[in-house]
Scaffold this active site. Structure first.
Site, PDB file in Angstrom:
ATOM      1  N   SER A 209       0.852  -1.199   0.000  1.00 11.24           N
ATOM      2  CA  SER A 209       0.000   0.000   0.000  1.00 11.24           C
ATOM      3  C   SER A 209       0.885   1.245   0.000  1.00 11.24           C
ATOM      4  CB  SER A 209      -0.940  -0.041   1.210  1.00 11.24           C
ATOM      5  OG  SER A 209      -1.927   0.949   1.074  1.00 11.24           O
ATOM      6  N   ASN A 210       0.348   2.382   0.374  1.00 13.00           N
ATOM      7  CA  ASN A 210       1.141   3.615   0.375  1.00 13.00           C
ATOM      8  C   ASN A 210       0.643   4.559   1.469  1.00 13.00           C
ATOM      9  OD1 ASN A 210      -0.969   5.449  -0.810  1.00 13.00           O
ATOM     10  ND2 ASN A 210      -0.843   3.868  -2.392  1.00 13.00           N
ATOM     11  N   HIS A 211       1.244   5.735   1.555  1.00 14.21           N
ATOM     12  CA  HIS A 211       0.986   6.644   2.682  1.00 14.21           C
ATOM     13  C   HIS A 211      -0.232   7.544   2.514  1.00 14.21           C
ATOM     14  CE1 HIS A 211       4.545   5.721   4.901  1.00 14.21           C
ATOM     15  NE2 HIS A 211       5.334   5.997   3.889  1.00 14.21           N
TER      16      HIS A 211
END
Ligand code: CTP
Length: 400
Positions: A209-211
Site C-alpha cells: 500500500s502507500n501513505h
C-alpha cells in the site's frame, strides 16, 4: 459566509449533545451570533453554563423565567433568526416537528421560525431506520426543512450503523451552503471522486500500500457535495468519516477501484482521480501465509489498470481531473500525464514543498491545463478543494 448571521442552535436530549459545544464554538468563530435553545432533557446531557459561555448568550429552556416571570418570546426569537439549526435532533423532536406539536420552547420556536431550518438527526441505527422516523424525516423535507444526514459508524450504544450526528465541521459547512446560493451551483450534476490508498494483497496477512491519508479526496467530495452535486466517493483505505451528503463506495485493490469507477462513470458529469492507486500488484496472491526461509525473497508484480486513463478513453463530453505527485521534472511529468490520460486539467502536488502532500491538513498545488498553469499558495486541503471545484465549474460552463 456566516459573519453577522443570527443562528438559533436548538439542542435536544441526545448523547450527541456533547458535540453541540464544538458546533457552537465553530459557529461563533465563523462570525455568527448564536442563541441556544435547549429542551429540558438536553440539560441532562450538556450544561447550560457550557452553552451560555460558548454562545455568549443566556440559554433558553423555559417559556418564562420562574424567578422573575420574564417571558422568553419564541415569536421574537423566530423573527430574529436567519437560521434555526437543531443539532442534535432526536427521533422524538423530529416526530413532534413533523406533526406540529408545540410542548416546549424549542418546538414553539420551530413553529414561529420564518427562517431556514436545518436539523442534524442523532439516534440509534434502528430508531433512525424505523419507518416512523423515515416517514417523519420525509415529512420535514417536504415542509422545507433541510436534513443534514447522519453518518455511519460506531454509535454510543456500541452498535454500528447509520444514526451518528454529522461532525460539527460538516454541519457548519452545510449551514454555510444554505446561505450561499453559489454553492448550490452543481445541483443536478453527478461526480465520482477516488480517494485513499489501495491495498494489494500478497497473502492473507500482508499487502502492498502507500501513505495516502485520503484527506484531499475527501475534501473534494465534501466541496462538490456542498455545492449540491451528487457525489460517489470511491475510497480505498482511510481512517476518515464519510462527508455529509456523500455516498461512499468502499474498495480495497486497484482492480476493485477500477471496476467501481467504470460502473459509475456513465452516470457522471465528471470525475476527480485523487486516489493513490498502486501501479503494480502481486502477480499471484498466496492462498496461505508465506513462510520465511533463510535467503532473500522477491515478489513478482504485474501492472494494474490505470483508472484515470481507462475513464479518459470513454470520456466523451465529461470532465476528468487528475493528480500528479512528483519529486522531480514536475512540470514535464504532469503535462505528460495530462495528455496521456486525456484529462481536462491536472493538480500538481510537489513533494518538495513544505506543507504539501500526504497526511497533513494543508497542500501546495498547481492547476495545469493545456493552456495555463496557476500556482496556488499554501492552503488547507478544503480550500484547495474549493479552488479545484471552482475550475471544474468554469470548464463545465464552457463545455455547455
Ligand atoms: N491513477 C489511476 N490509476 C492508476 C494510477 C494512477 O487512476 N493505476 C491516477 C491517479 O489517481 C492520479 C493520476 O492517475 O490522478 C496520476 O497518478 P500518478 O501515480 O502520479 O501517475 P502515474 O500515471 O501512475 O505515473 P508514475 O507512477 O509513473 O508517476
Amino acid at each position: 459566509m456566516l459573519k453577522g448571521k443570527h443562528i438559533i442552535l436548538g439542542i435536544t436530549g441526545s448523547i450527541a449533545a456533547y458535540k453541540s459545544a464544538v458546533l457552537c464554538r465553530l459557529l461563533v468563530s465563523a462570525g455568527a451570533e448564536v442563541k441556544v435553545v435547549m429542551t429540558p432533557l438536553a440539560k441532562q446531557f450538556i450544561t447550560p453554563l457550557t452553552m451560555a459561555t460558548l454562545s455568549k448568550n443566556p440559554i433558553l429552556v423555559d417559556f418564562f423565567n420562574p424567578e422573575n416571570g420574564e417571558w422568553n418570546s419564541h415569536v421574537s426569537l423566530g423573527e430574529w433568526a436567519d437560521c434555526y439549526l437543531i443539532a442534535p435532533a432526536t427521533a422524538n423532536t423530529i416526530a413532534k416537528m413533523a406533526s406540529g406539536v408545540a410542548d416546549n420552547l424549542l418546538l414553539t420556536t420551530y413553529l414561529s421560525a420564518r427562517c431556514k431550518v436545518a436539523i442534524a438527526p442523532a439516534m440509534d441505527l434502528d430508531m433512525y431506520a424505523h419507518v416512523a422516523t423515515q416517514r417523519n424525516l420525509a415529512q420535514l423535507k417536504a415542509d422545507g426543512v433541510y436534513v443534514i444526514e447522519p453518518g455511519a459508524g460506531e454509535l454510543a450504544s456500541g452498535l454500528v450503523g447509520k444514526g451518528r450526528m454529522a461532525e460539527p465541521q460538516d454541519i457548519v459547512s452545510e449551514v454555510e451552503a444554505l446561505f450561499d446560493e453559489k454553492k448550490k451551483s452543481l445541483q443536478g450534476k453527478s461526480f465520482l471522486v477516488t480517494a485513499g490508498a489501495t491495498i494489494e494483497p500478497i497473502d492473507p496477512v500482508r499487502f502492498i500500500s502507500n501513505h495516502s491519508s485520503g484527506k484531499m479526496g475527501y475534501a473534494l467530495a465534501e466541496s462538490l457535495a456542498a455545492r449540491g452535486a451528487k457525489v460517489w466517493l470511491v475510497s480505498g483505505r482511510t481512517a476518515l468519516d464519510v462527508p455529509a451528503g456523500v455516498e461512499r463506495v468502499d474498495v480495497l485493490s486497484a482492480e476493485q477501484m477500477c471496476e467501481a469507477c467504470c460502473e459509475l462513470w456513465p452516470k457522471c458529469d465528471g470525475a476527480v482521480m485523487c486516489a493513490a492507486v498502486a501501479d503494480y500488484t502481486p502477480a499471484v496472491v498466496a492462498e496461505q501465509k508465506i513462510k520465511k526461509g533463510d535467503g532473500d525473497m522477491s515478489i513478482a508484480l504485474k501492472r494494474t489498470r490505470d483508472i484515470a486513463a481507462t475513464l479518459g478513453k470513454e470520456k466523451g463530453s465529461r470532465l476528468l481531473v487528475g493528480f500528479a505527485m512528483e519529486t522531480e521534472n514536475e512540470m514535464t511529468n504532469a503535462v505528460s500525464k495530462l495528455q496521456r490520460k486525456n484529462m481536462d486539467f491536472i493538480v500538481l502536488n510537489s513533494l518538495r514543498q513544505a506543507g504539501a502532500g500526504f497526511r497533513g491538513d494543508t497542500n501546495v498545488v498547481s492547476l495545469i491545463d493545456a493552456e495555463s498553469r496557476v500556482d496556488l499558495p499554501l492552503m488547507s486541503k478544503r480550500e484547495v478543494a474549493d479552488k479545484i471545484v471552482d475550475k471544474m465549474e468554469s470548464i463545465l460552463e464552457e463545455k455547455n
